[in-house]
Design an enzyme around this catalytic site. Structure first.
Site, PDB file in Angstrom:
ATOM      1  N   CYS A 111     -32.513 -31.879   5.694  1.00 62.84           N
ATOM      2  CA  CYS A 111     -32.600 -31.751   7.148  1.00 62.84           C
ATOM      3  C   CYS A 111     -31.748 -30.475   7.736  1.00 62.84           C
ATOM      4  CB  CYS A 111     -32.048 -32.675   7.966  1.00 62.84           C
ATOM      5  SG  CYS A 111     -32.044 -32.869   9.680  1.00 62.84           S
ATOM      6  N   HIS A 212     -35.061 -37.451   5.533  1.00 59.84           N
ATOM      7  CA  HIS A 212     -33.996 -37.895   4.736  1.00 59.84           C
ATOM      8  C   HIS A 212     -34.225 -38.813   3.666  1.00 59.84           C
ATOM      9  CE1 HIS A 212     -30.576 -36.485   7.521  1.00 59.84           C
ATOM     10  NE2 HIS A 212     -31.530 -36.346   8.252  1.00 59.84           N
ATOM     11  N   GLU A 214     -32.752 -39.454   1.356  1.00 61.03           N
ATOM     12  CA  GLU A 214     -31.389 -40.556   0.752  1.00 61.03           C
ATOM     13  C   GLU A 214     -31.577 -42.010   1.460  1.00 61.03           C
ATOM     14  OE1 GLU A 214     -31.023 -38.041   3.066  1.00 61.03           O
ATOM     15  OE2 GLU A 214     -29.891 -38.681   4.578  1.00 61.03           O
TER      16      GLU A 214
END
Ligand code: MN
Length: 238
Positions: A111, A212, A214
Site C-alpha cells: 500500500c 493488503h 496480510e
C-alpha cells in the site's frame, strides 16, 4: 532466524506506535522473526548512523501501509483532497528505503510501501484517485476482503509467486501511482487501469503491491506466498 524489519505506523490520535497484527502474523507464518522498527525522531543526534546500523540488523524489510506521503517528495503542491502526512514517518521510510536499495536488502512494499518505492525512485502519485482519475472505480472499501480483482502480467515475478492471472484483493487506498519510476515495471493492474503492483526492471529484490495481502494471507496461500517470497529472498542473501 531470519529477521524482517517492519516500518512502524503512528496512531497520531493516541500518540502510540502501532502495528496491525496481520503483518506480524504473516511474517511469522513465513517462518521469520518480525521486528518492529522504531520511528526514529527526526532530531535524533545520530540519525544516519542509526539507520545504517538498523539496515544491517535485518535480513529483509516490510514497508507497511499508513498515511499519505507528503507531495513535496514528488515535487507537487498538495491538493485539498490529499490527506495529512507525517514528516517523521516520511523521513524514516525514505531513509530505510534508500539504504535497502543501496545494499540490495530484499523488501516487500504494501500500500503506502508501494507508493513510497515509486516516489523514492523518482515517480509520482495521484494525490486523490476520485479527484484526479476520470472513470476510476472506487478503491476505498474498508472492511471488504475482496473489493476488486487485479490482472497479473504473466511474465512478471509476481505471477511466478502468485501463479494466477486474476486475483481478488482488498482495496483501501485513495492514492495510486501516476508517473511510474523509470526503474520499475507494472506487474498488476485493476480493471480501470490503476496500477496495483510493481517490480524492478533489474534484479533488485523488491516487490510492491497496492492491496493488503496480510489481511488475506491466512485464508489464501496466494497472498501468503508474497511473505514466503520475502523470507526466502532474505534467507538467500544473509
Ligand atoms: Mn485498488
Amino acid at each position: 532466524m531470519v529477521i524482517i524489519g517492519l516500518s512502524t505506523n503512528l496512531d497520531v490520535k493516541n500518540g502510540v506506535d502501532s502495528m496491525p497484527r496481520d503483518y506480524v502474523l504473516s511474517v511469522l507464518r513465513a517462518g521469520a522473526l518480525p521486528v518492529i522498527l522504531p520511528m526514529l525522531p527526526e532530531d535524533h543526534p545520530k540519525y544516519d548512523e542509526f539507520m545504517d546500523k538498523t539496515i544491517n540488523s535485518v535480513d529483509g524489510l516490510l514497508f507497511t501501509g499508513g498515511l499519505d506521503l507528503e507531495p513535496v517528495l514528488y515535487k507537487e503542491a498538495r491538493i485539498p483532497q490529499c490527506h495529512a502526512s507525517l514528516p517523521e514517518r516520511d523521513k524514516a521510510d525514505m531513509a530505510l528505503f534508500s539504504r535497502a536499495i543501496t545494499v540490495k536488502k530484499p523488501f516487500l512494499g504494501i500500500c503506502r510501501g508501494l507508493q513510497l518505492c515509486n516516489v523514492a525512485l523518482g515517480g509520482s502519485l495521484y494525490q486523490d484517485i476520485p479527484t484526479q482519475v476520470k472513470k476510476a472505480m472506487n478503491h476505498e472499501h474498508p472492511g471488504t476482503p475482496h473489493a476488486h480483482e487485479v490482472s497479473i502480467d504473466e511474465d512478471s515475478i509476481l505471477h511466478s509467486i502468485i501463479q494466477s492471472r486474476r486475483l481478488p484483493v482488498t482495496s483501501r487506498h485513495h492514492q495510486s501511482i501516476k508517473q511510474l519510476s523509470h526503474l520499475l515495471r507494472v506487474s498488476a493492474r485493476a480493471d480501470d487501469g490503476i496500477i496495483e503492483a510493481v517490480e524492478f526492471l533489474d534484479d533488485t529484490p523488491g516487490l510492491c503491491v497496492q492491496w493488503h495481502p496480510e489481511n488475506l494471507a491466512a485464508a489464501d496461500p496466494r497472498h501468503q506466498a508474497l511473505f514466503d517470497w520475502l523470507v526466502s529472498m532474505a534467507k538467500k542473501r544473509r
